[in-house]
Write a protein that holds these residues in place. Structure first.
Motif, PDB file in Angstrom:
ATOM      1  N   ILE A  83     -17.398 -24.193  33.389  1.00  0.00           N
ATOM      2  CA  ILE A  83     -16.356 -23.585  32.564  1.00  0.00           C
ATOM      3  C   ILE A  83     -16.392 -22.083  32.832  1.00  0.00           C
ATOM      4  O   ILE A  83     -17.395 -21.425  32.549  1.00  0.00           O
ATOM      5  CB  ILE A  83     -16.588 -23.884  31.073  1.00  0.00           C
ATOM      6  N   VAL A  84     -15.311 -21.557  33.398  1.00  0.00           N
ATOM      7  CA  VAL A  84     -15.322 -20.199  33.932  1.00  0.00           C
ATOM      8  C   VAL A  84     -14.103 -19.405  33.472  1.00  0.00           C
ATOM      9  O   VAL A  84     -13.005 -19.945  33.351  1.00  0.00           O
ATOM     10  CB  VAL A  84     -15.348 -20.237  35.479  1.00  0.00           C
ATOM     11  N   VAL A  85     -14.335 -18.104  33.253  1.00  0.00           N
ATOM     12  CA  VAL A  85     -13.241 -17.151  33.007  1.00  0.00           C
ATOM     13  C   VAL A  85     -13.320 -16.076  34.087  1.00  0.00           C
ATOM     14  O   VAL A  85     -14.401 -15.540  34.355  1.00  0.00           O
ATOM     15  CB  VAL A  85     -13.359 -16.498  31.613  1.00  0.00           C
ATOM     16  N   GLN A 122     -19.349 -17.537  33.006  1.00  0.00           N
ATOM     17  CA  GLN A 122     -19.498 -18.964  32.740  1.00  0.00           C
ATOM     18  C   GLN A 122     -19.781 -19.180  31.260  1.00  0.00           C
ATOM     19  O   GLN A 122     -20.519 -18.410  30.638  1.00  0.00           O
ATOM     20  CB  GLN A 122     -20.635 -19.549  33.582  1.00  0.00           C
ATOM     21  N   PHE A 123     -19.197 -20.227  30.688  1.00  0.00           N
ATOM     22  CA  PHE A 123     -19.328 -20.529  29.270  1.00  0.00           C
ATOM     23  C   PHE A 123     -19.803 -21.955  29.058  1.00  0.00           C
ATOM     24  O   PHE A 123     -19.674 -22.808  29.928  1.00  0.00           O
ATOM     25  CB  PHE A 123     -17.982 -20.308  28.559  1.00  0.00           C
ATOM     26  N   ASP A 124     -20.334 -22.196  27.861  1.00  0.00           N
ATOM     27  CA  ASP A 124     -20.831 -23.530  27.506  1.00  0.00           C
ATOM     28  C   ASP A 124     -19.734 -24.449  26.989  1.00  0.00           C
ATOM     29  O   ASP A 124     -19.855 -25.669  27.093  1.00  0.00           O
ATOM     30  CB  ASP A 124     -21.933 -23.421  26.445  1.00  0.00           C
ATOM     31  N   GLU A 148     -13.760 -23.850  24.324  1.00  0.00           N
ATOM     32  CA  GLU A 148     -13.299 -22.999  23.236  1.00  0.00           C
ATOM     33  C   GLU A 148     -13.792 -21.557  23.408  1.00  0.00           C
ATOM     34  O   GLU A 148     -13.037 -20.604  23.213  1.00  0.00           O
ATOM     35  CB  GLU A 148     -13.753 -23.555  21.878  1.00  0.00           C
ATOM     36  N   ASP A 149     -15.071 -21.406  23.777  1.00  0.00           N
ATOM     37  CA  ASP A 149     -15.611 -20.071  24.010  1.00  0.00           C
ATOM     38  C   ASP A 149     -14.908 -19.389  25.183  1.00  0.00           C
ATOM     39  O   ASP A 149     -14.596 -18.196  25.136  1.00  0.00           O
ATOM     40  CB  ASP A 149     -17.121 -20.124  24.277  1.00  0.00           C
ATOM     41  N   ALA A 150     -14.652 -20.141  26.238  1.00  0.00           N
ATOM     42  CA  ALA A 150     -13.971 -19.581  27.413  1.00  0.00           C
ATOM     43  C   ALA A 150     -12.556 -19.156  27.057  1.00  0.00           C
ATOM     44  O   ALA A 150     -12.108 -18.071  27.450  1.00  0.00           O
ATOM     45  CB  ALA A 150     -13.960 -20.603  28.543  1.00  0.00           C
ATOM     46  N   THR A 151     -11.854 -19.973  26.323  1.00  0.00           N
ATOM     47  CA  THR A 151     -10.484 -19.650  25.939  1.00  0.00           C
ATOM     48  C   THR A 151     -10.448 -18.423  25.037  1.00  0.00           C
ATOM     49  O   THR A 151      -9.594 -17.548  25.189  1.00  0.00           O
ATOM     50  CB  THR A 151      -9.820 -20.859  25.243  1.00  0.00           C
TER      51      THR A 151
END
Length: 84
Positions: free
Chosen positions: A12-14, A33-35, A38-41
């Motif tokens: 999951i990447v931004v 990178q996110f877990d 929702e955190d990435a968004t």
């Protein structure tokens, strides 16, 4: 008990972008990178007000076989390159 290899991992990447002096899109920061999606968004929405483009995406990864699923876009704003 399920083995971790039974299920693909999720990447999951931004990625945020700015423009170089020549007008080319360049990464504004290192990819993050996110877990969770929702955190990435949430981060992508925050960066959308600060960068010319932001892209948050997720893809399933199977490192043991070197396989990647097609990426799914979670959030997109502004100018971003096409995902490969």
């Amino acid at each position: 008990m399920a083995d971790a290899n039974d299920h693909p991992a999720r990447l999951i990447v931004v990625v945020a972008f700015s423009r170089a002096d020549n007008g080319q899109l360049v990464p504004a920061y290192d990819p993050m990178q996110f877990d969770t999606p929702e955190d990435a968004t949430r981060m992508a929405r925050y960066l959308a007000g600060k960068c010319v483009g932001v892209l948050a995406w997720v893809r399933d990864v199977q490192p043991d076989v070197g396989g990647y699923a097609a990426p799914t876009i979670l959030f997109q704003s502004g100018d971003v390159p096409e995902l490969e």
